[in-house]
Design an enzyme around this catalytic site. Structure first.
Site, PDB file in Angstrom:
ATOM      1  N   CYS A 100      23.976  32.152 -19.892  1.00 36.68           N
ATOM      2  CA  CYS A 100      23.176  33.016 -19.014  1.00 36.68           C
ATOM      3  C   CYS A 100      21.714  32.907 -19.440  1.00 36.68           C
ATOM      4  O   CYS A 100      21.369  32.071 -20.276  1.00 36.68           O
ATOM      5  CB  CYS A 100      23.689  34.462 -19.024  1.00 36.68           C
ATOM      6  SG  CYS A 100      23.395  35.383 -20.558  1.00 36.68           S
ATOM      7  N   ARG A 129      25.490  38.787 -20.128  1.00 31.29           N
ATOM      8  CA  ARG A 129      26.610  38.170 -19.413  1.00 31.29           C
ATOM      9  C   ARG A 129      27.351  37.096 -20.194  1.00 31.29           C
ATOM     10  O   ARG A 129      28.589  37.109 -20.246  1.00 31.29           O
ATOM     11  CB  ARG A 129      26.131  37.587 -18.079  1.00 31.29           C
ATOM     12  CG  ARG A 129      25.680  38.637 -17.087  1.00 31.29           C
ATOM     13  CD  ARG A 129      25.039  38.017 -15.875  1.00 31.29           C
ATOM     14  NE  ARG A 129      23.790  37.356 -16.247  1.00 31.29           N
ATOM     15  CZ  ARG A 129      23.066  36.608 -15.430  1.00 31.29           C
ATOM     16  NH1 ARG A 129      23.481  36.379 -14.198  1.00 31.29           N
ATOM     17  NH2 ARG A 129      21.941  36.064 -15.828  1.00 31.29           N
ATOM     18  N   ASP A 152      23.028  40.154 -13.120  1.00 26.94           N
ATOM     19  CA  ASP A 152      22.555  40.387 -14.482  1.00 26.94           C
ATOM     20  C   ASP A 152      22.373  41.887 -14.710  1.00 26.94           C
ATOM     21  O   ASP A 152      21.493  42.507 -14.109  1.00 26.94           O
ATOM     22  CB  ASP A 152      21.231  39.652 -14.687  1.00 26.94           C
ATOM     23  CG  ASP A 152      20.799  39.636 -16.139  1.00 26.94           C
ATOM     24  OD1 ASP A 152      21.315  40.446 -16.943  1.00 26.94           O
ATOM     25  OD2 ASP A 152      19.926  38.809 -16.469  1.00 26.94           O
TER      26      ASP A 152
END
Length: 156
Positions: free
Chosen positions: A8, A14, A123
């Site tokens: 990520c 994440r 996100d």
């Protein structure tokens, strides 16, 4: 041994969530010895920082620890090191390709591309919603594991 790298933007929300969820899934199914699982960032912004408290708190609800994880950056060498390099959204994918270069072995993709409903994983750094991110990551990890089983890449 199947080597999986989740990616990520900062490697604090994440991708570490995916790393530890997938590790937990493989342990609970007795498959952990068949995997190497890690995560990394496309940016340098959070390098060396621990996992975001929102991710830590969410995973703690399920008895999953992120102890000892600090953000690291994706490098060109990771292409040779991993079999699957899975990003969380289209921006990660673009940056992954920039860092890794060509993808002749088709290792680079998005986690939710393995699910029935391919899409980006939002996100939680921006949304604040770690619940939705967790649900999406679990969906993606389950679908990815199912894919590996159906392809005969792991022994059950």
């Amino acid at each position: 041994m199947i080597k999986v790298l989740f990616v990520c933007h900062g490697n604090i929300c994440r991708s570490p969530m995916a790393e530890f969820v997938f590790k937990d899934m493989t342990v609970k199914r007795g498959l952990a010895q068949q995997f190497t699982i890690a995560s990394a960032a496309t940016s340098t912004e959070e390098i060396g920082n621990p996992v975001h408290h929102g991710t830590r708190n969410k995973l703690r609800q399920y008895g999953i620890s992120t102890a000892g994880k600090y953000a690291i950056q994706l490098t060109r060498k990771d292409y040779a090191k991993y079999d699957y390099i899975l990003g969380m959204d289209k921006w990660n994918l673009q940056n992954m390709k920039r860092i890794l270069g060509r993808d002749p072995e088709h290792k680079i993709g998005l986690l939710l591309d393995y699910s029935e409903h391919p899409r980006d994983i939002a996100d939680p750094w921006y949304t604040g919603n770690f619940d939705i991110t967790y649900d999406d990551i679990v969906e993606g990890c389950e679908a990815f594991l199912t894919y590996l089983i159906r392809q005969g890449k792991i022994k059950i």
